[in-house]
Design a protein around this motif. Structure first.
Motif, mmCIF file in Angstrom:
data_model
loop_
_atom_site.group_PDB
_atom_site.id
_atom_site.type_symbol
_atom_site.label_atom_id
_atom_site.label_comp_id
_atom_site.label_asym_id
_atom_site.label_seq_id
_atom_site.Cartn_x
_atom_site.Cartn_y
_atom_site.Cartn_z
ATOM 1 N N MET A 1 1.363 7.920 -18.316
ATOM 2 C CA MET A 1 0.104 7.006 -19.636
ATOM 3 C C MET A 1 0.143 7.106 -21.024
ATOM 4 N N TYR A 2 1.416 7.908 -21.306
ATOM 5 C CA TYR A 2 1.271 7.144 -23.088
ATOM 6 C C TYR A 2 3.058 7.224 -23.069
ATOM 7 N N GLY A 3 3.374 7.220 -24.108
ATOM 8 C CA GLY A 3 4.820 6.648 -23.961
ATOM 9 C C GLY A 3 4.869 5.179 -24.571
ATOM 10 N N GLU A 4 6.641 4.464 -23.940
ATOM 11 C CA GLU A 4 7.087 3.649 -23.946
ATOM 12 C C GLU A 4 6.677 2.588 -22.477
ATOM 13 N N THR A 5 5.791 1.641 -22.346
ATOM 14 C CA THR A 5 6.404 1.025 -21.080
ATOM 15 C C THR A 5 7.629 0.981 -20.772
ATOM 16 N N THR A 6 7.112 1.053 -19.577
ATOM 17 C CA THR A 6 8.444 1.151 -18.686
ATOM 18 C C THR A 6 9.179 -1.003 -17.927
ATOM 19 N N GLU A 7 9.577 -1.326 -17.452
ATOM 20 C CA GLU A 7 9.733 -2.414 -16.670
ATOM 21 C C GLU A 7 8.556 -1.923 -15.473
ATOM 22 N N ALA A 8 8.402 -1.514 -14.548
ATOM 23 C CA ALA A 8 7.437 -1.616 -14.008
ATOM 24 C C ALA A 8 6.097 -1.446 -14.589
ATOM 25 N N THR A 9 5.657 -0.922 -15.627
ATOM 26 C CA THR A 9 4.475 -1.317 -16.446
ATOM 27 C C THR A 9 4.370 -1.870 -17.356
ATOM 28 N N GLN A 10 5.111 -2.868 -17.938
ATOM 29 C CA GLN A 10 5.044 -4.478 -18.331
ATOM 30 C C GLN A 10 3.755 -5.159 -18.419
ATOM 31 N N ASP A 11 3.663 -5.638 -17.256
ATOM 32 C CA ASP A 11 2.205 -6.143 -17.680
ATOM 33 C C ASP A 11 1.265 -5.661 -16.511
ATOM 34 N N PHE A 12 0.832 -4.145 -16.948
ATOM 35 C CA PHE A 12 -0.325 -3.474 -15.642
ATOM 36 C C PHE A 12 -1.258 -3.717 -16.201
ATOM 37 N N PRO A 13 -2.168 -4.364 -15.266
ATOM 38 C CA PRO A 13 -3.773 -5.280 -15.515
ATOM 39 C C PRO A 13 -4.720 -4.351 -15.293
ATOM 40 N N GLU A 14 -5.159 -4.250 -15.805
ATOM 41 C CA GLU A 14 -6.601 -3.523 -15.957
ATOM 42 C C GLU A 14 -7.567 -2.899 -15.090
ATOM 43 N N ILE A 15 -8.202 -2.229 -14.124
ATOM 44 C CA ILE A 15 -8.493 -2.589 -13.057
ATOM 45 C C ILE A 15 -9.495 -3.435 -13.157
ATOM 46 N N THR A 16 -10.130 -3.111 -11.635
ATOM 47 C CA THR A 16 -10.918 -4.718 -11.208
ATOM 48 C C THR A 16 -12.128 -4.166 -11.183
ATOM 49 N N LEU A 17 -13.069 -4.761 -10.478
ATOM 50 C CA LEU A 17 -14.394 -4.319 -11.310
ATOM 51 C C LEU A 17 -14.226 -3.679 -8.943
ATOM 52 N N GLN A 18 -13.642 -3.825 -8.996
ATOM 53 C CA GLN A 18 -13.728 -3.072 -7.608
ATOM 54 C C GLN A 18 -13.399 -1.671 -7.193
ATOM 55 N N GLU A 19 -12.026 -2.279 -8.438
ATOM 56 C CA GLU A 19 -11.678 -0.354 -8.327
ATOM 57 C C GLU A 19 -12.542 0.634 -9.034
ATOM 58 N N SER A 20 -13.095 -0.151 -10.817
ATOM 59 C CA SER A 20 -13.764 0.313 -11.138
ATOM 60 C C SER A 20 -15.596 1.259 -10.254
ATOM 61 N N LEU A 21 -15.518 0.417 -9.346
ATOM 62 C CA LEU A 21 -16.694 0.249 -8.695
ATOM 63 C C LEU A 21 -16.343 1.945 -7.138
ATOM 64 N N VAL A 22 -15.314 1.967 -7.307
ATOM 65 C CA VAL A 22 -14.826 2.459 -6.906
ATOM 66 C C VAL A 22 -14.871 4.346 -7.444
ATOM 67 N N LEU A 23 -14.470 3.985 -9.205
ATOM 68 C CA LEU A 23 -14.245 5.011 -9.415
ATOM 69 C C LEU A 23 -15.360 6.245 -9.872
ATOM 70 N N THR A 24 -16.436 5.444 -10.288
ATOM 71 C CA THR A 24 -17.160 5.381 -11.266
ATOM 72 C C THR A 24 -18.699 6.268 -10.498
ATOM 73 N N PRO A 25 -18.973 6.312 -8.935
ATOM 74 C CA PRO A 25 -19.627 7.209 -8.398
ATOM 75 C C PRO A 25 -18.731 8.511 -8.399
ATOM 76 N N LEU A 26 -17.540 8.924 -8.258
ATOM 77 C CA LEU A 26 -16.862 9.903 -7.782
ATOM 78 C C LEU A 26 -17.014 10.820 -9.680
ATOM 79 N N VAL A 27 -16.731 9.718 -10.543
ATOM 80 C CA VAL A 27 -16.903 10.679 -11.820
ATOM 81 C C VAL A 27 -18.086 11.045 -12.423
ATOM 82 N N ILE A 28 -19.418 10.294 -11.391
ATOM 83 C CA ILE A 28 -20.765 10.459 -11.905
ATOM 84 C C ILE A 28 -21.386 11.857 -11.307
#
Lengths: 459, 486
Positions: free
Chosen positions: B427-454
């Protein structure tokens, strides 16, 4: 009895129409005649009639097994059209031989007299010898017929010799009287009697392909035309196991102690050897042969246990085995027709192109392997229950270990069909009737498991 | 009848999905199936809390007539397991809804079939049906792995299948043997099994057979080799099911069969069983530190947590068992979240190697927060669900043996080491080649994660509701245990 007469007449009618050259109506007549025979068979339910001085006893046991046998032949004939699609001639002789073999098999489940057993065994076997060689210009088929004939004759020799010795000791061919003789002279049975009994058991063990009398099975199964193999593997085996049970329960039940050791040796060797050998087979027909051997071993457990539910669990096992094996062979025929091979590789990618057939094959294999809740699981499971209740827990353990081994080879075709990434092969055109048949069989595999209680409590 | 419906609903959707042609509606049908089942299970929970428990006992007349018994029931343990299954299933189905991957109907059908089998396992009160569902659960996961899996998927699937089937066949022998011991016209019902009085020697054998089946499923330390492999090969949804629910079947089996059936045998082996579990905890935690693949790290961490649960259950103390049940639920939620986070990273970067990922936090801050919460729950930080469960577990083990408890407690420290170190690296440190343009999570993904976090916070802050459901069951179990041990 009426069913046997009906089927014999049906066979003659078939030959008659064959001579007249009416190829197209042969199969429809058979597929109508067999249900009729089935109906005639179950109409006698509960009557328990004796024929010809107890030569032939139509009790519930034999009626139930005959129903299974007729059903098995019906299933085989459903796929006959596909198998003989390219053959031009009418084939009346082959169809008639199937039916005659069925008559022999039905006699084997209903005999009340050792002579009748012999007649049944011979009627079944001689028809099968000819059928095994019915692909006249194929070397493998000829070899199969020859091997089957030679080993089969030897086993018949054992059987006859045994019958003669038992007759010498007891003075009768009638099983009831043999049983009475045993109770009467329980303490001083002559060695001749035991020798005879052992020889009879060996003769029948040949027919169910129990180890160590199984050598003919793989070669004969692999060489015979596939439809005949399916017939042999189902009708031949179930009839022989029914005859075995009848012998053990009607004639020799009172000397159970004397033969249980022999039989558990057969059973353990059959389960272990059958499953171990099947693992190494690539040719599916040979694999079916070895798997059939191991299934004979499981069925022997019910005979050894000889409990009140033995007959019922055998009946259900036979039914489950028949349905799954026929389905397996039906799909195998398809593969062979398309790819010209019986090898497991022929199944690669089947799931993508022919999902229905692949699903049927997967269900058949899982049922044979005993995956719950399919019919095969319930069948095996009831046999194990019967054996455990009679105190043969260690045989159950052997059986379960054998089942573990079997999972490996039964999953080979499933892995090939579903999990391999072979390049897409052309779809195999099967036609509507074939699809209906195969769906019917799959449905049975899925549903029969839930009906195990009903079927087991029949007899 | 309610209980039967719990099984029938996902089964009907399974059949519908198998029959559906491949179209864009397939996903929605599957999701509706999962949600309907969840809603229904909430209704069942409502009944359980405020209604009469008598409505749950289902005994089929129809099956009785055709000669097999079929009966279902729900008690505290079943209720929690059913809730876990029906809560995770729709999330798992929804987690497959990404733009890139187009899954055919069979994929969703298999997921729902698996849900059916799980619910069956957790509600059956007939040993035969327990076994049937137990093995039925295996088939879908095998197909999911072998068809939609990754590298070496076929070999691994066959190994997994044979490994677990061997275990369950051993269990079958024990089931058959005990069946022949039941009095009168034999019966498969749980109660007739519980009423058996077995002598010590029989108990040892029965215990061994059951133990093998459950130890492979949990998996306990020497029987675990299939787990990391299967996780690596399985698609994310398969892993979520496998770690989230299937492993819990092993714990469920321990509670349902071994403790009530073979208390004498277990009583003399408790020490070894706890030691075995503790060794497994240390082993898997140390291995997890050394992992270079993210997915294998999660797999080993879940192995360690399962070991702790098993140790708590084997301690046979009230806190240990209750904590075990709660931790089963918590860990199911946490590990599903972990695997989904892995899936999010893997789909974006196409790699699971920790060394080749870095600096995601700067690119996707929301995702990093989600991931952090789930990760802390896994480490068992106070206020998260992991804390409550592990605290009770360690307390239970402490009551049994303080030294072992101290060693088992290392799992939290080790957990913090490998998890936080992993988090820091990816998560921290320098971005690597693979994570250079790492998009933010989508609505669908956060909808999966939110109930879990709740759920993580809910159980962490107010676990009483769940403990309250489990409590009567644990009390009964321990009562039976002390009665039988006398």
């Amino acid at each position: 009895m009426n069913a046997i007469i009906a089927i014999s007449v049906l066979a003659i009618i078939i030959m008659f129409f064959g001579v007249m050259g009416k190829k197209s109506i042969l199969l429809p007549i058979i597929l109508l005649g067999l249900p009729l025979a089935f109906f005639l068979d179950i109409r006698e339910w509960g009557t328990s009639v004796h024929f010809y001085n107890e030569m032939f006893i139509a009790d519930n046991f034999s009626i139930a097994f005959n129903a299974v046998l007729i059903f098995a032949v019906f299933l085989v004939f459903m796929f006959a059209n596909l198998y003989y699609k390219v053959v031009q001639r009418p084939l009346e002789d082959i169809y008639a031989l199937f039916l005659f073999a069925l008559v022999g098999a039905m006699v084997m489940t209903s005999f009340g007299n050792l002579i009748m057993l012999f007649i049944g065994v011979e009627t079944l076997s001689i028809s099968l010898y000819i059928l095994a060689g019915s692909k006249k210009f194929d070397i493998a088929s000829n070899e199969a017929a020859m091997k089957y004939f030679l080993t089969g004759s030897v086993s018949t020799g054992f059987l006859l010799f045994g019958i003669a010795l038992v007759y010498g000791a007891s003075g009768s061919f009638n099983m009831m009287e043999i049983s009475n003789y045993i109770t009467e002279y329980a303490t001083m049975l002559p060695a001749m009697f035991f020798a005879g009994m052992l020889l009879i058991f060996i003769g029948v063990a040949f027919k169910i392909a129990a180890v160590p009398f199984h050598f003919w099975a793989p070669d004969v199964y692999a060489g015979s035309p596939t439809l005949i193999t399916a017939f042999m593997a189902t009708v031949g085996k179930v009839a022989a196991i029914a005859a075995f049970y009848r012998l053990a329960s009607l004639a020799f039940a009172n000397v159970h102690l004397h033969w249980e050791n022999t039989l558990w040796f057969f059973a353990v060797a059959t389960i272990v050897f059958g499953n171990l050998s099947a693992i190494y087979q690539d040719n599916l027909k040979r694999m079916f042969a070895y798997s059939g051997i191991s299934h004979a071993g499981y069925m022997l457990l019910a005979i050894i246990a000889l409990g009140p539910k033995s007959a019922g669990s055998l009946l259900f096992y036979g039914l489950a085995y028949v349905v799954a094996t026929t389905t397996g062979f039906a799909v195998l025929m398809l593969i062979r027709e398309k790819n010209g091979t019986f090898s497991v590789d022929g199944f690669k990618g089947l799931a993508k192109n022919n999902p229905i057939e692949a699903f049927a094959m997967a269900m058949a294999m899982m049922s044979l392997a005993g995956i719950p809740p399919l019919a095969g699981f319930m069948a095996k499971y009831n046999i194990f229950i019967v054996a455990a209740q009679s105190g043969y827990l260690w045989l159950v353990i052997v059986g379960v270990l054998g089942s573990m081994l079997s999972i490996y080879y039964y999953f080979k075709p499933i892995v090939a069909m579903y999990f391999s990434d072979a390049e897409p092969q052309p779809k195999i055109e099967t036609g509507i009737p074939y699809k209906i048949h195969i769906i019917f069989c799959t449905f049975l595999i899925l549903v029969l498991g839930f009906l195990s209680g009903v079927i087991i409590n029949l007899i | 009848m309610l209980t039967l419906l719990l099984i029938i609903i996902p089964l009907v959707f399974t059949i519908v999905l198998f029959a559906l042609p491949d179209s864009k509606y397939v996903k929605s049908v599957a999701l509706i199936g999962g949600i309907v089942e969840f809603a229904f299970s909430l209704y069942v929970l409502f009944q359980y809390q405020y209604g009469c428990h008598c409505v749950f006992n289902y005994h089929s007349q129809f099956f009785q007539q055709i000669g097999i018994s079929f009966s279902l029931n729900i008690d505290g343990l079943s209720m929690l397991m059913v809730l876990l299954t029906s809560f995770l299933s729709p999330l798992i189905i929804y987690s497959a809804f990404t733009k890139q991957s187009n899954k055919p109907p069979a994929f969703y059908a298999l997921i729902l079939l698996m849900e059916t089998a799980f619910i069956g396992v957790f509600t059956a009160t007939d040993v035969l049906w327990f076994y049937v569902f137990w093995d039925l659960a295996l088939i879908p996961i095998c197909f999911l792995t072998a068809v939609w899996g990754g590298k070496n998927k076929r070999v691994i699937t066959v190994e997994f299948l044979i490994y677990t089937l061997v275990g369950s066949l051993l269990m079958l022998i024990a089931i058959i043997y005990l069946y022949t011991l039941t009095p009168g016209t034999h019966s498969f019902s749980f109660s007739s099994y519980y009423n058996l009085t077995l002598d010590y020697k029989t108990q040892v054998w029965v215990c061994l057979a059951f133990f093998m089946a459950f130890a492979i499923k949990v998996p306990l330390f020497p029987f675990h080799s299939w787990l990391p492999k299967t996780h690596t090969a399985s698609p994310t949804q398969g892993s979520m099911f496998l770690a989230g629910i299937m492993l819990k079947m092993g714990i469920y089996g321990l509670l349902r069969f071994i403790i009530p059936l073979c208390p004498l045998a277990l009583g003399s082996w408790t020490f070894y069983a706890v030691v075995l579990s503790v060794v497994g905890i240390l082993y898997s935690s140390i291995i997890a530190i050394k992992q270079t693949e993210l997915k294998r790290l999660i797999a080993f961490s879940s192995l360690g947590h399962m070991g702790l649960i098993a140790a708590g259950v084997f301690s046979l103390t009230f806190n240990g068992i209750e904590g075990g049940i709660l931790q089963v639920i918590s860990h199911g939620i946490n590990v599903a979240g972990m695997f989904f986070c892995y899936d999010i990273i893997y789909r974006r970067t196409k790699t699971g190697t920790i060394a080749s990922i870095g600096g995601i936090a700067s690119k996707a801050p929301i995702f990093s927060v989600f991931f952090m919460i789930i990760l802390l729950a896994n480490i068992a930080l106070p206020l998260t669900n992991g804390f409550v469960g592990e605290f009770l577990l360690l307390m239970g083990i402490f009551e049994y043996n303080a030294y072992l408890s101290a060693i088992a407690g290392l799992t939290i420290i080790f957990g913090a080491i490998y998890m936080l170190w992993m988090y820091q690296r990816i998560m921290y440190g320098e971005t690597t080649e693979a994570t250079q343009d790492f998009p933010e999570i989508t609505l669908q993904e956060s909808l999966v994660l939110t109930p879990l976090v709740i759920m993580i916070f809910w159980i962490g802050i107010y676990p009483k509701m769940f403990l309250h459901i489990a409590e009567p069951y644990v009390r009964d179990l321990l009562e039976v245990l002390t009665y039988k041990l006398k």
